[in-house]
Design a protein around this motif. Structure first.
Motif, PDB file in Angstrom:
ATOM      1  N   THR A  30     -14.099   1.453  -2.425  1.00 63.11           N
ATOM      2  CA  THR A  30     -12.999   0.928  -1.606  1.00 63.11           C
ATOM      3  C   THR A  30     -12.477  -0.338  -2.274  1.00 63.11           C
ATOM      4  OG1 THR A  30     -14.084   1.835   0.365  1.00 63.11           O
ATOM      5  CG2 THR A  30     -12.322   0.255   0.737  1.00 63.11           C
ATOM      6  N   MET A  46     -10.397   4.886   0.235  1.00 62.50           N
ATOM      7  CA  MET A  46     -11.758   4.778   0.754  1.00 62.50           C
ATOM      8  C   MET A  46     -12.781   5.083  -0.334  1.00 62.50           C
ATOM      9  SD  MET A  46     -10.971   6.586   4.449  1.00 62.50           S
ATOM     10  CE  MET A  46     -12.645   7.180   4.630  1.00 62.50           C
ATOM     11  N   TYR A  47     -12.999   6.342  -0.587  1.00 66.40           N
ATOM     12  CA  TYR A  47     -14.020   6.757  -1.555  1.00 66.40           C
ATOM     13  C   TYR A  47     -13.806   8.230  -1.858  1.00 66.40           C
ATOM     14  CZ  TYR A  47     -16.066   8.413   2.824  1.00 66.40           C
ATOM     15  OH  TYR A  47     -16.244   9.023   4.050  1.00 66.40           O
ATOM     16  N   ALA A  51     -18.467   2.692   0.206  1.00 62.02           N
ATOM     17  CA  ALA A  51     -17.377   1.719   0.080  1.00 62.02           C
ATOM     18  C   ALA A  51     -17.372   1.010  -1.271  1.00 62.02           C
ATOM     19  CB  ALA A  51     -17.451   0.698   1.210  1.00 62.02           C
ATOM     20  N   THR A  79     -20.553  10.718   7.074  1.00 63.39           N
ATOM     21  CA  THR A  79     -20.138   9.453   6.496  1.00 63.39           C
ATOM     22  C   THR A  79     -18.890   8.906   7.179  1.00 63.39           C
ATOM     23  OG1 THR A  79     -21.080  10.134   4.388  1.00 63.39           O
ATOM     24  CG2 THR A  79     -19.529   8.303   4.337  1.00 63.39           C
ATOM     25  N   TYR A  80     -17.949   9.773   7.536  1.00 59.74           N
ATOM     26  CA  TYR A  80     -16.718   9.312   8.189  1.00 59.74           C
ATOM     27  C   TYR A  80     -17.031   8.488   9.437  1.00 59.74           C
ATOM     28  CZ  TYR A  80     -12.588  11.362   5.912  1.00 59.74           C
ATOM     29  OH  TYR A  80     -11.539  11.626   5.068  1.00 59.74           O
ATOM     30  N   ILE A 118     -21.436  -1.968   5.191  1.00 57.09           N
ATOM     31  CA  ILE A 118     -21.191  -0.960   6.221  1.00 57.09           C
ATOM     32  C   ILE A 118     -21.652   0.410   5.743  1.00 57.09           C
ATOM     33  CG2 ILE A 118     -19.343   0.321   7.404  1.00 57.09           C
ATOM     34  CD1 ILE A 118     -17.816  -2.378   7.528  1.00 57.09           C
ATOM     35  N   HIS A 119     -21.281   0.748   4.503  1.00 63.50           N
ATOM     36  CA  HIS A 119     -21.689   2.035   3.914  1.00 63.50           C
ATOM     37  C   HIS A 119     -21.542   1.956   2.403  1.00 63.50           C
ATOM     38  CE1 HIS A 119     -22.110   6.297   3.081  1.00 63.50           C
ATOM     39  NE2 HIS A 119     -22.469   6.480   4.345  1.00 63.50           N
ATOM     40  N   TRP A 126     -15.584  -0.078   9.738  1.00 57.58           N
ATOM     41  CA  TRP A 126     -14.386  -0.878   9.437  1.00 57.58           C
ATOM     42  C   TRP A 126     -13.555  -1.134  10.687  1.00 57.58           C
ATOM     43  CZ3 TRP A 126      -9.245   0.378   9.984  1.00 57.58           C
ATOM     44  CH2 TRP A 126      -8.826   1.705   9.858  1.00 57.58           C
ATOM     45  N   MET A 170     -17.729  -4.416   3.123  1.00 51.65           N
ATOM     46  CA  MET A 170     -17.558  -2.974   3.306  1.00 51.65           C
ATOM     47  C   MET A 170     -18.778  -2.205   2.803  1.00 51.65           C
ATOM     48  SD  MET A 170     -14.829  -2.292   4.957  1.00 51.65           S
ATOM     49  CE  MET A 170     -14.773  -0.523   4.625  1.00 51.65           C
ATOM     50  N   TYR A 213     -18.743   5.045   8.336  1.00 51.35           N
ATOM     51  CA  TYR A 213     -17.789   4.218   7.600  1.00 51.35           C
ATOM     52  C   TYR A 213     -16.630   3.800   8.516  1.00 51.35           C
ATOM     53  CZ  TYR A 213     -14.421   3.110   3.812  1.00 51.35           C
ATOM     54  OH  TYR A 213     -13.500   2.515   2.976  1.00 51.35           O
ATOM     55  N   THR A 241     -12.451   9.359  13.248  1.00 53.63           N
ATOM     56  CA  THR A 241     -13.475   9.493  12.206  1.00 53.63           C
ATOM     57  C   THR A 241     -13.829  10.969  12.018  1.00 53.63           C
ATOM     58  OG1 THR A 241     -15.296   9.103  13.788  1.00 53.63           O
ATOM     59  CG2 THR A 241     -14.326   7.169  12.706  1.00 53.63           C
TER      60      THR A 241
END
Length: 327
Positions: free
Chosen positions: A289, A116-117, A286, A41-42, A282-283, A49, A279, A45, A35
């Protein structure tokens, strides 16, 4: 084989029969997702996942703190991490052999598995500093650019140079830099991270901040000089924003070691891409995503065969054979 049969039986009992019936030959019993630093954010996120995939597939897995996209390319290429996340700029540099972590190494054994984004580039300062624009940043300002080797640290200093900003370069994890900004040890933090950035959200709770957008001219200047796209940070991202904030961005992709079994990677992609609501829980980043964003790879990374098959079968993707690893 006993462990594999037990895992399959457990999965069938919990209703995830489709994944249990996959050919699991060669699947790892555990995995890690590279990550970045905590507070970014990494990390949120990626850990999210990783945990989702581990739960759904009956494996042990989780996110690992790293230096970000450049280091993730190296870790996944060598197989020290099964999965990771990277941004298109660092991915292209790594494949070209110009990754500063291992100059001259062609990191072509890291394969794309899902979009991802977008990573917006944004600037934050304390309201008490009086810095409300890029032009307000004083000469010699202490700017935190994130972890060394991260997307932010790789590209944001170059962008500041392009815009004529004079600065002292500082590195660190996002949470640490947020604390330094609040304590007056930094003047500005230059973030390149999916929004909302946890460290910025935390700062908003604790103090008054300015989230600084680029002017139209500054945005155009950066678009012409770097591999980025036009982007606006939505007004509802932060309580501080009164309207959308003008920015630029790079796309992020999840990556896998190209030697992982196709059936394993296909199952991982299915878990992540088949239920976007999970997803987004989670954040919020996403929200992008989505299967239709498979084309944002644009030939930068080779596709893992297991991932390519998922997008061809579920998103109508037309991925040229020469863009699929081993094709």
């Amino acid at each position: 084989m006993k462990t594999i049969h037990l895992a399959a039986a457990a999965l069938a009992a919990t209703g995830t029969l489709a994944h249990a019936q996959d050919d699991r030959e060669g699947w790892p019993e555990s995995f890690t997702v590279g990550t970045a630093s905590q507070g970014g954010t990494y990390f949120a996120y990626g850990s999210g996942w990783a945990n989702l995939v581990a739960d759904e597939l009956g494996l042990t897995g989780g996110g690992e703190v790293t230096g970000g996209p450049m280091q993730n390319m190296a870790l996944v290429h060598t197989g020290d991490a099964q999965f990771g996340m990277t941004t298109m700029g660092p991915a292209a540099e790594s494949i070209a052999g110009t990754n500063p972590i291992a100059p001259g190494m062609t990191m072509d054994n890291a394969c794309a598995i899902f979009p991802m984004y977008q990573t917006p580039f944004s600037v934050t300062a304390l309201s008490s500093s009086g810095i409300e624009s890029i032009g307000d940043i004083p000469e010699g300002a202490r700017i935190g650019f994130g972890p060394a080797g991260s997307t932010s640290d790789t590209y944001f200093p170059r962008m500041m140079d392009e815009l004529g900003v004079d600065y002292e370069r500082r590195n660190g994890g996002w949470s640490d830099l947020g604390g330094q900004l609040q304590d007056g040890l930094l003047d500005v933090i230059a973030f390149a991270a999916g929004v909302p950035v946890p460290a910025v959200s935390q700062l908003e709770v604790q103090t008054d901040v300015n989230i600084i957008e680029f002017t139209e001219d500054e945005q155009q200047q950066i678009l012409e000089a770097f591999p980025v796209s036009q982007f606006e940070i939505p007004a509802d991202t932060y309580t501080t924003l009164d309207g959308d904030a003008r920015s630029v961005s790079m796309w992020n992709f999840a990556i896998a070691n190209c030697d992982l079994p196709a059936s394993f990677v296909n199952a991982v992609v299915d878990v992540v891409m088949s239920d976007n609501d999970r997803m987004v829980n989670i954040h919020r980043a996403a929200r992008s995503t989505l299967p239709e964003n498979w084309d944002k790879n644009a030939g930068v990374l080779p596709w893992h065969p297991g991932a390519a098959r998922w997008f061809e079968e579920n998103a109508g993707a037309d991925i040229p054979a020469d863009q699929i690893h081993g094709g």
